[in-house]
Design a protein around this motif. Sequence first.
Motif, PDB file in Angstrom:
ATOM      1  N   SER A   1     -23.219  55.312  -0.003  1.00  0.00           N
ATOM      2  CA  SER A   1     -22.484  55.604   1.230  1.00  0.00           C
ATOM      3  C   SER A   1     -21.442  54.526   1.510  1.00  0.00           C
ATOM      4  CB  SER A   1     -23.449  55.723   2.410  1.00  0.00           C
ATOM      5  OG  SER A   1     -24.362  56.785   2.229  1.00  0.00           O
ATOM      6  N   GLY A   2     -21.812  53.266   1.303  1.00  0.00           N
ATOM      7  CA  GLY A   2     -20.878  52.177   1.546  1.00  0.00           C
ATOM      8  C   GLY A   2     -19.649  52.256   0.659  1.00  0.00           C
ATOM      9  N   ALA A   3     -19.846  52.603  -0.614  1.00  0.00           N
ATOM     10  CA  ALA A   3     -18.706  52.744  -1.527  1.00  0.00           C
ATOM     11  C   ALA A   3     -17.790  53.876  -1.078  1.00  0.00           C
ATOM     12  CB  ALA A   3     -19.205  52.995  -2.949  1.00  0.00           C
ATOM     13  N   ASP A   4     -18.375  55.005  -0.640  1.00  0.00           N
ATOM     14  CA  ASP A   4     -17.560  56.128  -0.175  1.00  0.00           C
ATOM     15  C   ASP A   4     -16.798  55.773   1.098  1.00  0.00           C
ATOM     16  OD1 ASP A   4     -18.312  57.714  -2.263  1.00  0.00           O
ATOM     17  OD2 ASP A   4     -19.872  58.796  -1.171  1.00  0.00           O
ATOM     18  N   ILE A   5     -17.464  55.091   2.028  1.00  0.00           N
ATOM     19  CA  ILE A   5     -16.819  54.715   3.286  1.00  0.00           C
ATOM     20  C   ILE A   5     -15.667  53.746   3.029  1.00  0.00           C
ATOM     21  CG2 ILE A   5     -17.173  53.481   5.468  1.00  0.00           C
ATOM     22  CD1 ILE A   5     -20.069  54.583   5.403  1.00  0.00           C
ATOM     23  N   LEU A   6     -15.900  52.769   2.165  1.00  0.00           N
ATOM     24  CA  LEU A   6     -14.855  51.796   1.845  1.00  0.00           C
ATOM     25  C   LEU A   6     -13.673  52.474   1.182  1.00  0.00           C
ATOM     26  CD1 LEU A   6     -13.963  48.824   1.719  1.00  0.00           C
ATOM     27  CD2 LEU A   6     -15.139  48.665  -0.485  1.00  0.00           C
ATOM     28  N   GLU A   7     -13.937  53.361   0.223  1.00  0.00           N
ATOM     29  CA  GLU A   7     -12.852  54.057  -0.458  1.00  0.00           C
ATOM     30  C   GLU A   7     -12.065  54.925   0.512  1.00  0.00           C
ATOM     31  OE1 GLU A   7     -10.580  57.012  -2.205  1.00  0.00           O
ATOM     32  OE2 GLU A   7     -12.451  57.469  -1.141  1.00  0.00           O
ATOM     33  N   PHE A   8     -12.766  55.582   1.436  1.00  0.00           N
ATOM     34  CA  PHE A   8     -12.094  56.468   2.390  1.00  0.00           C
ATOM     35  C   PHE A   8     -11.139  55.693   3.292  1.00  0.00           C
ATOM     36  CE2 PHE A   8     -12.101  58.242   6.720  1.00  0.00           C
ATOM     37  CZ  PHE A   8     -11.508  59.470   6.473  1.00  0.00           C
ATOM     38  N   SER A   9     -11.601  54.564   3.828  1.00  0.00           N
ATOM     39  CA  SER A   9     -10.754  53.797   4.739  1.00  0.00           C
ATOM     40  C   SER A   9      -9.577  53.163   4.013  1.00  0.00           C
ATOM     41  CB  SER A   9     -11.581  52.712   5.440  1.00  0.00           C
ATOM     42  OG  SER A   9     -12.083  51.767   4.505  1.00  0.00           O
ATOM     43  N   VAL A  10      -9.826  52.589   2.842  1.00  0.00           N
ATOM     44  CA  VAL A  10      -8.760  51.922   2.098  1.00  0.00           C
ATOM     45  C   VAL A  10      -7.741  52.943   1.605  1.00  0.00           C
ATOM     46  CG1 VAL A  10      -8.239  50.598   0.024  1.00  0.00           C
ATOM     47  CG2 VAL A  10     -10.218  49.995   1.429  1.00  0.00           C
ATOM     48  N   GLU A  11      -8.228  54.064   1.073  1.00  0.00           N
ATOM     49  CA  GLU A  11      -7.331  55.099   0.559  1.00  0.00           C
ATOM     50  C   GLU A  11      -6.507  55.707   1.683  1.00  0.00           C
ATOM     51  OE1 GLU A  11      -7.933  59.438  -1.558  1.00  0.00           O
ATOM     52  OE2 GLU A  11      -9.155  58.823   0.143  1.00  0.00           O
ATOM     53  N   GLY A  12      -7.139  56.015   2.812  1.00  0.00           N
ATOM     54  CA  GLY A  12      -6.446  56.690   3.894  1.00  0.00           C
ATOM     55  C   GLY A  12      -5.495  55.793   4.660  1.00  0.00           C
ATOM     56  N   LEU A  13      -5.950  54.617   5.036  1.00  0.00           N
ATOM     57  CA  LEU A  13      -5.141  53.740   5.878  1.00  0.00           C
ATOM     58  C   LEU A  13      -3.936  53.167   5.146  1.00  0.00           C
ATOM     59  CD1 LEU A  13      -8.005  51.830   7.720  1.00  0.00           C
ATOM     60  CD2 LEU A  13      -6.530  53.596   8.677  1.00  0.00           C
ATOM     61  N   ARG A  14      -3.959  53.152   3.823  1.00  0.00           N
ATOM     62  CA  ARG A  14      -2.870  52.529   3.081  1.00  0.00           C
ATOM     63  C   ARG A  14      -1.902  53.526   2.452  1.00  0.00           C
ATOM     64  NH1 ARG A  14      -4.426  49.647   6.047  1.00  0.00           N
ATOM     65  NH2 ARG A  14      -5.568  47.713   5.799  1.00  0.00           N
TER      66      ARG A  14
END
Length: 309
Positions: A170-183
Motif C-alpha cells: 500500500s505504501g508503494a502505491d500511495i507514494l507512486e500515486f502522489s509523486v506521479e500525479g503531483l509532478r
Amino acid sequence: MEGSHSVIGRGLLVRLMFTAHATLCVYQVAFFVEQPYIWFFMFLLVVPYIEFFVVILQRKEWKWYSITVLCHLLVIIPVLWILELNFLENHLAIRSSDDDDCGLVDDESVDNKTIAFIAVFGLENNGENWSLLLQQLLIIVLIVGHWILPRSREMTNDEQYQLLLVYIGSGADILEFSVEGLRLDEIQCNTSIIYAILVIWTCGLLQFTMPLTRTAPKEPKHDSACVVFKLCRICVAKFWGTQIWAILVTILFQDGPFLGVRLYLLFHKQVATKFLIFFTCKNILTIALQLNRIRVLFNKSLNKIVVIY
C-alpha cells in the motif's frame, strides 16, 4: 518484568523515531515555505507520549486502530500539504506573470544553502526533491514503526507479518500515486486536481492506522427468541470475522480513488504516460480481483449461515 521492559522500550523507541521524522519534516517545510507558524504543529507530538503513559497504566494496547500512528500523521500530513500548496501558488504566480505553461520553479535562492545530507541521494536541494524524500521516509518510518510497536495480545505473529506486507504494498502505491500525479506538468496549475490528489493521498495514509489483517474473534453462540435479530448478529459477525471489511477499506481509501483520478487524467485531460497507463491497468485488475475475493468470502459465509438454519 523483562517482557514489560521490552514493551515499554519498544513503544518509547517508536515514538522517538516518529518525533525525529516529524521534526525533520517541519524543519524542512519551514525552511522552504518560510512560515514560522508551521512549528506549532510540533505541539501535537505531545499526544503520543500521553497516550504511551495511558497504555502503560492500562496495560492494554489498542486493538482496531493506532493512536500513535494517527497523531504522527496529523503532524506530517498538514505540513506536507502546506509544502505542496506552496508549489501550487508558485506555479500560479508564474503563469499569471509570464503567461507560460506553468513549468516547474527553479529556486536559485537555496543553492547557497545546500545541505550535505541531500547530496547523498543525488538530489538537488529544492522543495520538490525534499517533498519526495520526506514522503519516502514517511512510508519507511510507518512500516518500521508498526514492526517495532508492541502489538495487542489478540494479534498473532502471522497477522502482524501479513499486515507489514500489506503496508509495504500500500505504501508503494500511495507514494507512486502522489509523486506521479503531483509532478505531471499538465496539471501543475490545476487547483482542483491538486486538491483531489492530496485528499486521496491523505485517505490512503489513514489505512496505516488500522490493522487490515485482523479479524474479529468468534463470539459464543447465544440463543435468541428473535430470528431476525439472530440472523443480523450472525451477518455482522461474519463480516468482521473475515477480510471483507479490510478489502472494502482498501477499495474505498486507495484503489477506487486512485483509479478514478487516473481515468480522469487519461480521458478528460488527455494525459497519457507509460506509467499512468500501467498503473491504471493495475488498479483495474486489483479492484476486479478484490471484488471477486469479496464474492468468494461472502458466499462462504452465506453457506455457513444457511447450514446453521
